[in-house]
Write a protein that holds these residues in place. Structure first.
Motif, PDB file in Angstrom:
ATOM      1  N   UNK A 109       0.828  -1.205   0.000  1.00  0.00           N
ATOM      2  CA  UNK A 109       0.000   0.000   0.000  1.00  0.00           C
ATOM      3  C   UNK A 109       0.863   1.255   0.000  1.00  0.00           C
ATOM      4  N   UNK A 110       1.960   1.236   0.751  1.00  0.00           N
ATOM      5  CA  UNK A 110       2.869   2.387   0.776  1.00  0.00           C
ATOM      6  C   UNK A 110       3.460   2.655  -0.597  1.00  0.00           C
ATOM      7  N   UNK A 111       3.875   1.589  -1.281  1.00  0.00           N
ATOM      8  CA  UNK A 111       4.435   1.752  -2.629  1.00  0.00           C
ATOM      9  C   UNK A 111       3.375   2.266  -3.596  1.00  0.00           C
ATOM     10  N   UNK A 112       2.148   1.799  -3.439  1.00  0.00           N
ATOM     11  CA  UNK A 112       1.073   2.259  -4.314  1.00  0.00           C
ATOM     12  C   UNK A 112       0.776   3.744  -4.080  1.00  0.00           C
ATOM     13  N   UNK A 113       0.743   4.162  -2.819  1.00  0.00           N
ATOM     14  CA  UNK A 113       0.485   5.566  -2.510  1.00  0.00           C
ATOM     15  C   UNK A 113       1.627   6.459  -3.023  1.00  0.00           C
ATOM     16  N   UNK A 114       2.852   5.932  -2.987  1.00  0.00           N
ATOM     17  CA  UNK A 114       3.986   6.659  -3.560  1.00  0.00           C
ATOM     18  C   UNK A 114       3.772   6.857  -5.060  1.00  0.00           C
ATOM     19  N   UNK A 115       3.322   5.815  -5.724  1.00  0.00           N
ATOM     20  CA  UNK A 115       3.091   5.892  -7.166  1.00  0.00           C
ATOM     21  C   UNK A 115       1.968   6.874  -7.481  1.00  0.00           C
ATOM     22  N   UNK A 116       0.901   6.841  -6.681  1.00  0.00           N
ATOM     23  CA  UNK A 116      -0.225   7.739  -6.901  1.00  0.00           C
ATOM     24  C   UNK A 116       0.166   9.206  -6.718  1.00  0.00           C
ATOM     25  N   UNK A 117       0.927   9.490  -5.655  1.00  0.00           N
ATOM     26  CA  UNK A 117       1.177  10.874  -5.264  1.00  0.00           C
ATOM     27  C   UNK A 117       2.385  11.500  -5.951  1.00  0.00           C
ATOM     28  N   UNK A 118       3.316  10.690  -6.432  1.00  0.00           N
ATOM     29  CA  UNK A 118       4.577  11.240  -6.941  1.00  0.00           C
ATOM     30  C   UNK A 118       4.787  11.034  -8.435  1.00  0.00           C
ATOM     31  N   UNK A 119       3.871  10.359  -9.114  1.00  0.00           N
ATOM     32  CA  UNK A 119       4.062  10.067 -10.532  1.00  0.00           C
ATOM     33  C   UNK A 119       2.859  10.516 -11.348  1.00  0.00           C
ATOM     34  N   UNK A 120       3.130  10.925 -12.576  1.00  0.00           N
ATOM     35  CA  UNK A 120       2.064  11.292 -13.500  1.00  0.00           C
ATOM     36  C   UNK A 120       1.314  10.043 -13.931  1.00  0.00           C
ATOM     37  N   UNK A 121       0.174  10.232 -14.620  1.00  0.00           N
ATOM     38  CA  UNK A 121      -0.599   9.098 -15.119  1.00  0.00           C
ATOM     39  C   UNK A 121       0.240   8.252 -16.069  1.00  0.00           C
ATOM     40  N   UNK A 122       1.024   8.918 -16.917  1.00  0.00           N
ATOM     41  CA  UNK A 122       1.886   8.192 -17.859  1.00  0.00           C
ATOM     42  C   UNK A 122       2.915   7.351 -17.114  1.00  0.00           C
ATOM     43  N   UNK A 123       3.522   7.910 -16.078  1.00  0.00           N
ATOM     44  CA  UNK A 123       4.503   7.156 -15.305  1.00  0.00           C
ATOM     45  C   UNK A 123       3.849   5.997 -14.555  1.00  0.00           C
ATOM     46  N   UNK A 124       2.678   6.244 -13.970  1.00  0.00           N
ATOM     47  CA  UNK A 124       1.978   5.179 -13.257  1.00  0.00           C
ATOM     48  C   UNK A 124       1.693   3.998 -14.176  1.00  0.00           C
ATOM     49  N   UNK A 125       1.168   4.307 -15.354  1.00  0.00           N
ATOM     50  CA  UNK A 125       0.851   3.242 -16.313  1.00  0.00           C
ATOM     51  C   UNK A 125       2.122   2.564 -16.786  1.00  0.00           C
ATOM     52  N   UNK A 126       3.159   3.364 -17.072  1.00  0.00           N
ATOM     53  CA  UNK A 126       4.423   2.802 -17.509  1.00  0.00           C
ATOM     54  C   UNK A 126       5.048   1.888 -16.471  1.00  0.00           C
TER      55      UNK A 126
END
Length: 224
Positions: free
Chosen positions: A142-159
């Protein structure tokens, strides 16, 4: 009737190795109180903020764990499959559900009364150790997911999710992406089209294949 019920419970337990290992040392009186329940897709729903009297062990199928904001925005926290508990934290601390849960496929669950579940954790030290390990993994994930949500753009998240699937050899679909990124379905389609236009991915209906892993990695690392 009681014999039939316990036979169904053992049949469910033995149908999945992860489930069997979890219940391997459970006290007999706890197993005897379990119930097998089956639900069609989207027929099993537990609501954020509500209290329930049972904990559930997912035997087969998948469920989505998510938050709903007052404005109606939905944030997916995780997708669970077999061998995962639903409501175990709330049973232990006697609190309402911190998130909502809905099944995204047909599922089979073992229903366990909260009082029985707590007794199980107290009497079965092997199980308690496994439960602590599982909860720690959930918190880390969950911590890693929240990091991805809060610190990365949609393109980065999908990538990042595409790269993870490639590394783990996991089939990629649009549906899976919607559970892993914090953006709208429309934005997901926009990003996928952009990646397809530059030949980084190929889209065949709902199935997505990565065709240029190196370029995808560069996009994730350089996207602002």
């Amino acid at each position: 009737m009681i014999l039939l019920s316990i036979n169904e419970v053992y049949k469910a337990i033995n149908s999945n190795e992860r489930v069997r290992q979890l219940i391997k040392t459970a006290p007999l009186n706890i197993i005897e109180q379990m119930e097998v329940k089956n639900f069609d897709t989207k027929q099993f729903v537990l609501y954020q903020g509500e209290s329930y009297q049972n904990t559930y062990l997912l035997v087969n199928g998948r469920v989505k764990v998510f938050l709903n904001s007052p404005s109606g925005k939905q944030v997916v926290l995780d997708v669970y499959d077999s061998g995962m508990f639903l409501g175990e934290q709330e049973a232990i601390i006697n609190r309402p559900y911190s998130a909502s849960i809905i099944n995204i496929s047909p599922i089979t669950v073992l229903s366990i009364r909260n009082s029985d579940f707590v007794e199980w954790t107290q009497k079965d030290h092997r199980f308690a150790d496994r439960l602590i390990h599982n909860l720690s993994e959930q918190i880390y994930h969950l911590t890693k997911r929240m990091e991805r949500y809060s610190m990365h753009s949609a393109l980065q998240q999908i990538g990042l999710f595409l790269l993870y699937c490639a590394h783990e050899h996991i089939p990629i679909t649009r549906e899976k992406i919607t559970y892993e990124v914090d953006t709208s379905y429309r934005n997901i389609n926009r990003v996928l089209k952009k990646l397809a236009d530059i030949n980084v991915i190929q889209i065949d209906r709902s199935i997505i294949k990565i065709t240029d892993l190196q370029t995808l990695q560069q996009i994730v690392e350089t996207e602002d």
